[in-house]
Structures are given as C-alpha cells and as structure tokens.
Design a protein around this motif. Structure first.
Motif, mmCIF file in Angstrom:
data_model
loop_
_atom_site.group_PDB
_atom_site.id
_atom_site.type_symbol
_atom_site.label_atom_id
_atom_site.label_comp_id
_atom_site.label_asym_id
_atom_site.label_seq_id
_atom_site.Cartn_x
_atom_site.Cartn_y
_atom_site.Cartn_z
ATOM 1 N N PRO A 194 0.825 -1.210 0.000
ATOM 2 C CA PRO A 194 0.000 0.000 0.000
ATOM 3 C C PRO A 194 0.859 1.259 0.000
ATOM 4 C CG PRO A 194 0.034 -0.973 2.188
ATOM 5 C CD PRO A 194 0.748 -1.934 1.297
ATOM 6 N N ALA A 195 0.457 2.259 -0.781
ATOM 7 C CA ALA A 195 1.261 3.461 -0.951
ATOM 8 C C ALA A 195 1.070 4.429 0.203
ATOM 9 C CB ALA A 195 0.886 4.138 -2.268
ATOM 10 N N GLY A 196 2.039 5.317 0.358
ATOM 11 C CA GLY A 196 1.943 6.350 1.383
ATOM 12 C C GLY A 196 2.276 5.839 2.771
ATOM 13 N N LEU A 197 1.997 6.662 3.765
ATOM 14 C CA LEU A 197 2.287 6.299 5.147
ATOM 15 C C LEU A 197 1.306 5.235 5.635
ATOM 16 C CD1 LEU A 197 2.946 9.907 6.450
ATOM 17 C CD2 LEU A 197 4.646 8.072 6.318
ATOM 18 N N VAL A 198 1.835 4.226 6.309
ATOM 19 C CA VAL A 198 1.015 3.114 6.780
ATOM 20 C C VAL A 198 1.378 2.787 8.223
ATOM 21 C CG1 VAL A 198 0.818 2.120 4.467
ATOM 22 C CG2 VAL A 198 2.644 1.335 5.998
ATOM 23 N N SER A 199 0.449 2.112 8.890
ATOM 24 C CA SER A 199 0.706 1.516 10.193
ATOM 25 C C SER A 199 0.883 0.016 9.995
ATOM 26 C CB SER A 199 -0.450 1.760 11.162
ATOM 27 O OG SER A 199 -0.524 3.112 11.544
ATOM 28 N N ALA A 200 1.800 -0.581 10.719
ATOM 29 C CA ALA A 200 1.993 -2.025 10.671
ATOM 30 C C ALA A 200 2.056 -2.546 12.101
ATOM 31 C CB ALA A 200 3.274 -2.389 9.920
ATOM 32 N N VAL A 201 1.232 -3.546 12.390
ATOM 33 C CA VAL A 201 1.132 -4.107 13.731
ATOM 34 C C VAL A 201 1.782 -5.485 13.751
ATOM 35 C CG1 VAL A 201 -0.463 -4.969 15.488
ATOM 36 C CG2 VAL A 201 -0.946 -2.819 14.305
ATOM 37 N N VAL A 202 2.725 -5.666 14.653
ATOM 38 C CA VAL A 202 3.375 -6.960 14.841
ATOM 39 C C VAL A 202 2.989 -7.468 16.220
ATOM 40 C CG1 VAL A 202 5.553 -8.223 14.953
ATOM 41 C CG2 VAL A 202 5.299 -6.313 13.355
ATOM 42 N N HIS A 203 2.129 -8.499 16.262
ATOM 43 C CA HIS A 203 1.713 -9.065 17.547
ATOM 44 C C HIS A 203 2.856 -9.911 18.108
ATOM 45 C CE1 HIS A 203 -2.527 -7.822 17.455
ATOM 46 N NE2 HIS A 203 -2.407 -7.935 16.144
ATOM 47 N N LEU A 204 3.159 -9.713 19.378
ATOM 48 C CA LEU A 204 4.290 -10.394 20.006
ATOM 49 C C LEU A 204 3.906 -11.754 20.560
ATOM 50 C CD1 LEU A 204 5.770 -7.279 21.827
ATOM 51 C CD2 LEU A 204 6.357 -8.173 19.571
ATOM 52 N N SER A 205 2.604 -12.044 20.638
ATOM 53 C CA SER A 205 2.123 -13.339 21.119
ATOM 54 C C SER A 205 0.720 -13.536 20.564
ATOM 55 C CB SER A 205 2.095 -13.387 22.652
ATOM 56 O OG SER A 205 1.055 -12.563 23.156
ATOM 57 N N ASP A 206 0.083 -14.656 20.913
ATOM 58 C CA ASP A 206 -1.285 -14.884 20.471
ATOM 59 C C ASP A 206 -2.301 -14.174 21.356
ATOM 60 O OD1 ASP A 206 -0.470 -16.720 22.502
ATOM 61 O OD2 ASP A 206 -2.324 -17.842 22.189
ATOM 62 N N ASP A 207 -1.823 -13.399 22.321
ATOM 63 C CA ASP A 207 -2.694 -12.692 23.265
ATOM 64 C C ASP A 207 -3.262 -11.449 22.601
ATOM 65 O OD1 ASP A 207 -3.922 -11.391 25.327
ATOM 66 O OD2 ASP A 207 -2.241 -11.530 26.720
ATOM 67 N N ARG A 208 -4.578 -11.421 22.401
ATOM 68 C CA ARG A 208 -5.226 -10.245 21.819
ATOM 69 C C ARG A 208 -6.139 -9.565 22.826
ATOM 70 N NH1 ARG A 208 -5.764 -9.679 15.651
ATOM 71 N NH2 ARG A 208 -3.972 -10.853 14.936
ATOM 72 N N GLU A 209 -5.855 -9.747 24.108
ATOM 73 C CA GLU A 209 -6.653 -9.076 25.115
ATOM 74 C C GLU A 209 -6.258 -7.603 25.195
ATOM 75 O OE1 GLU A 209 -5.855 -11.577 28.571
ATOM 76 O OE2 GLU A 209 -7.924 -12.289 28.453
ATOM 77 N N GLU A 210 -7.184 -6.779 25.640
ATOM 78 C CA GLU A 210 -6.922 -5.359 25.844
ATOM 79 C C GLU A 210 -5.676 -5.184 26.699
ATOM 80 O OE1 GLU A 210 -8.622 -1.208 25.573
ATOM 81 O OE2 GLU A 210 -9.380 -3.082 24.742
ATOM 82 N N GLY A 211 -4.747 -4.349 26.239
ATOM 83 C CA GLY A 211 -3.534 -4.078 26.985
ATOM 84 C C GLY A 211 -2.354 -4.952 26.611
ATOM 85 N N ALA A 212 -2.567 -6.015 25.820
ATOM 86 C CA ALA A 212 -1.445 -6.859 25.401
ATOM 87 C C ALA A 212 -0.451 -6.021 24.591
ATOM 88 C CB ALA A 212 -1.950 -8.035 24.571
ATOM 89 N N GLU A 213 0.839 -6.275 24.763
ATOM 90 C CA GLU A 213 1.846 -5.479 24.080
ATOM 91 C C GLU A 213 2.015 -5.924 22.631
ATOM 92 O OE1 GLU A 213 5.475 -5.588 26.364
ATOM 93 O OE2 GLU A 213 4.985 -3.632 27.220
ATOM 94 N N LEU A 214 2.275 -4.933 21.760
ATOM 95 C CA LEU A 214 2.583 -5.214 20.364
ATOM 96 C C LEU A 214 3.566 -4.168 19.860
ATOM 97 C CD1 LEU A 214 0.784 -2.903 18.610
ATOM 98 C CD2 LEU A 214 -1.059 -4.413 19.322
ATOM 99 N N ASP A 215 4.225 -4.480 18.749
ATOM 100 C CA ASP A 215 5.101 -3.497 18.097
ATOM 101 C C ASP A 215 4.304 -2.789 17.018
ATOM 102 O OD1 ASP A 215 7.362 -3.897 19.584
ATOM 103 O OD2 ASP A 215 8.336 -5.241 18.150
ATOM 104 N N HIS A 216 4.279 -1.457 17.086
ATOM 105 C CA HIS A 216 3.592 -0.664 16.070
ATOM 106 C C HIS A 216 4.623 0.087 15.234
ATOM 107 C CE1 HIS A 216 1.596 3.038 14.520
ATOM 108 N NE2 HIS A 216 0.705 2.127 14.147
#
Length: 291
Positions: free
Chosen positions: A179-201
C-alpha cells in the motif's frame, strides 16, 4: 474450519488432566499452529493457554470442594509441581485459596466449556481481494504499545505526533509499492489479543527489499500472499471492527489462514478525521498450500 476448532476443543476437554500440545490441537483443527493460536484468541477473547488454565482450574475447583483427594494430589493432577504454585493459580481465578475454599465451601468461579459457531447476519458484505507480493520491507519508526480495542490508541497517537512533519515527509518520500503512502503495521508479540497486550507498532512506508532505510528502522518481509480488506466509516471504530470481523467472520468461512507477518493498515481520513477509508493487509496462505 469451525468444525475443526470444535474438535480441538473436545480434545482439550479429554486431556485437561494431562499434557496438551498446541501443535496437536492445530493438526486436529487442520490448520497451522500459528493460525490456530491467532484465530482461537480472536474468537475466544483470550489466549489458548489462558483458556486451558481456566478450564483446568474450574475442574480442579470442583475436586477441591468434593474433598475426595488431597490438595496436593489435585495440584499434581492438574500440572502444578507444588501446592504453593497451585494455590497461587487457584486464587488468581477463584479469588480464594483452595484450603479456605474447602473449609468454607465457598462459591467458585467457573470457566464454561466453549464451542464456536458462526452467526451470519446477512446485512453486510466484506470487500476483499488477494495480492501476491514480492519481498519488500517496511521502513519507519517502531514503538512498543498496548492493544486498544475501542477508540483512539493514545500510545500510537503519541508515537506519530512525536515524529513531526519533517520526518513524516521524509518517510513519505521513501514509499514504493502498495500500500502506498504512510502506513501503520502491527506486529503481535504473542497470540494474546486481550486489551492491553503489548505489540510493536510501525509507522512508515512500504519499500523495495534493498531500499536504504535512511536512518529509520526496517522490517524485512518475504514474498507471499496478502488478503486486502476495504473499509469506510467512522474513525477509528470502523477500522477496529474490520480487524475484529476479519478474524471472527472471514477466516472461519474462507479457505485461507493467517501466516506470520505484520498486519498493515493504510488510512485515508476525511479532513476532520471523523471518518476514514482504509485498506487492511493481512498475510495469508491458501489452505491448499498446506495440503
């Protein structure tokens, strides 16, 4: 897919007092372990490991109250190496220690056995396409942030504001490819998708695999297939609902599964940011590729 997931849930119930191998559960569900963990977390609202822990401690709670085994026997039976470790885990779920629960006959917290089913409302459709991309890299700024399910993510907003206009313009000049232009990319650090779980943005651009990052961080991605979903609506709610719907509705009813890689979001906001059009890129593979 849902039939396979429910067979895996049956397997969990049969082995709550024994060893459980996530790879074996994925084989029962006829999917990869990576996709099984991600899909389970999205559908269940908790990681696989947390569900298993809660189910085991629910069963253990019944055994504690029944009084037919010693507390140490119950602890060992459910995979705890000591009474102390069992007591800590028991208290975390039930809010009371096992000894006190047995003495007082206290009410305990139960984690019900889960089953998955797909609810088809039929009042909306999901626009998507698949794209085969050669290897590329994401060039930009990386920050460790918490997962936020609803509303603005303050940590991501602060990350982007902190870059400044000059830096964003310099990043935009490195964009090459979709995708062109500025983008966000999310890298989940674990299978935990609960509110507050850490990820790399990551906030940056897609670029050629040999592109000079120009002092920015770079995340290299192999060639592969991407499912691209389109969304338009209130910002950021429509985007967050799209993310949810991809994992809870699209994957269970389509012959694809997720593969390791970041989830990339390209946003085209209205002038006042009240609404936005967006594309969400998810790395996938066709289930035939694993046959």
């Amino acid at each position: 897919m849902l039939e396979g997931l429910n067979r895996a849930l049956d397997h969990i119930e049969e082995r709550l007092d024994g060893d459980l191998d996530p790879a074996e559960l994925a084989r029962i569900a006829t999917t990869s372990e990576y996709h099984f963990r991600r899909l389970f977390s999205a559908l269940a609202g908790m990681p696989l490991s947390e569900y298993v822990r809660r189910r085991r401690l629910t069963v253990a709670g019944g055994e504690v109250l029944a009084g037919e085994r010693t507390l140490l026997e119950i602890a060992v039976r459910h995979g705890y190496g000591s009474g102390e470790a069992f007591a800590r885990a028991f208290r975390a779920v039930h809010g009371i220690g096992p000894g006190e629960a047995r003495r007082t006959g206290a009410a305990l917290t139960a984690q019900p056995r889960m089953s998955f089913r797909l609810v088809v409302e039929g009042n909306s459709s999901m626009r998507y396409r698949t794209v085969a991309r050669d290897a590329f890299r994401i060039v930009g700024d990386r920050a460790r942030v918490p997962l936020v399910h609803e509303g603005e993510n303050p940590a991501i907003a602060a990350q982007i504001r902190g870059l400044g206009r000059e830096t964003l313009d310099r990043l935009a000049g490195l964009s090459a490819g979709a995708p062109a232009g500025l983008v966000s990319a999310v890298v989940h650090l674990s299978d935990d998708r609960e509110e507050g779980a850490e990820l790399d943005h990551w906030y940056g651009v897609t670029a050629a695999p040999d592109a000079d990052p120009g002092g920015f961080d770079a995340l290299d991605l192999p060639a592969g297939t991407w499912a691209v979903f389109e969304s338009e609506g209130p910002y950021p709610q429509a985007l967050q609902h799209l993310w949810r719907d991809v994992f809870t509705e699209w994957f269970p009813s389509n012959p694809y599964e997720s593969r390791p890689g970041p989830e990339i979001l390209s946003v085209r906001p209205a002038e006042d940011w009240s609404t936005a059009a967006a594309e969400l890129w998810i790395p996938v593979e066709h289930t035939r590729a694993r046959a």
